[in-house]
Design a protein around this motif. Sequence first.
Motif, PDB file in Angstrom:
ATOM      1  N   GLU A 117      28.308  42.168  32.975  1.00 35.42           N
ATOM      2  CA  GLU A 117      27.618  41.526  34.083  1.00 35.42           C
ATOM      3  C   GLU A 117      26.921  40.228  33.680  1.00 35.42           C
ATOM      4  O   GLU A 117      26.236  39.616  34.487  1.00 35.42           O
ATOM      5  N   ALA A 118      27.110  39.796  32.431  1.00 29.98           N
ATOM      6  CA  ALA A 118      26.415  38.601  31.957  1.00 29.98           C
ATOM      7  C   ALA A 118      27.182  37.348  32.371  1.00 29.98           C
ATOM      8  O   ALA A 118      27.624  36.552  31.558  1.00 29.98           O
ATOM      9  N   MET A 119      27.334  37.165  33.679  1.00 25.95           N
ATOM     10  CA  MET A 119      28.159  36.080  34.186  1.00 25.95           C
ATOM     11  C   MET A 119      27.588  34.702  33.859  1.00 25.95           C
ATOM     12  O   MET A 119      28.331  33.754  33.615  1.00 25.95           O
ATOM     13  N   ASP A 120      26.272  34.575  33.852  1.00 26.73           N
ATOM     14  CA  ASP A 120      25.677  33.285  33.506  1.00 26.73           C
ATOM     15  C   ASP A 120      26.059  32.886  32.086  1.00 26.73           C
ATOM     16  O   ASP A 120      26.286  31.712  31.807  1.00 26.73           O
ATOM     17  N   PHE A 121      26.134  33.857  31.200  1.00 22.76           N
ATOM     18  CA  PHE A 121      26.489  33.569  29.821  1.00 22.76           C
ATOM     19  C   PHE A 121      27.973  33.238  29.705  1.00 22.76           C
ATOM     20  O   PHE A 121      28.364  32.445  28.849  1.00 22.76           O
ATOM     21  N   ALA A 122      28.795  33.842  30.553  1.00 23.52           N
ATOM     22  CA  ALA A 122      30.215  33.493  30.572  1.00 23.52           C
ATOM     23  C   ALA A 122      30.381  32.028  30.947  1.00 23.52           C
ATOM     24  O   ALA A 122      31.212  31.316  30.374  1.00 23.52           O
TER      25      ALA A 122
END
Length: 216
Positions: A117-122
């Motif tokens: 769920e770490a989309m910002d980091f992706a």
Amino acid sequence: MTDRLPHAMRSDALDNRARILDAARTVFGEEGLGAPMREIARQAGVGPATLYRHFPTKQELIAETFAEQRRDCHAAVRDALADSDAWHGFRTLIERICELHAHSRGFADAFMTAFPEAMDFAADRERTLHAVGELARRAQKTGRLRAGFVVDDLVLMLMAHRGLQDTPRATRVAASRRFAAYVIEAFRAAPQAGAHGGPEASPDRSFRGLHPGKHD
């Protein structure tokens, strides 16, 4: 008396939030993103209800915990792209990425999207890899980066670098710097590379096949 109560409660809440974030940096930093929320609450000296009142989801806690590292990552990309010496910008970006990852297993996990769920980091990772591709094109034109370098090479490097998380914290950063130095030397063009380097490849070739957790 009653006028001071709300202020005291706000102060307590701020203190609790700060303790939670400090605990999260420690726990995620050493154990990675798989660490349970209850362990963070225990380290912070607060109850689970207090933790969830401040951070209703683990994703929110992760985003806030590593906000500073994300800003540092953005700055590293920005500075590297602004460097008039493309090879120097390329090298320093690799060094700074390794440094950020060495300080925290949790940040390395989030950057490599081990936490789904770490989309910002992706998005941060995509931005960084795009910058590396741009820097690589510039550095290859100077003849100082080997012609065969592709962005996949950086992904492989970061995957290998994660193995350093198993080393003692006291020696991890020094080991990371040595690792980065060796990798940079491997990327450097040999004097005869222009004449004898193998087939060239575009530095921004698709790297989807190497994304952790993704399969064709």
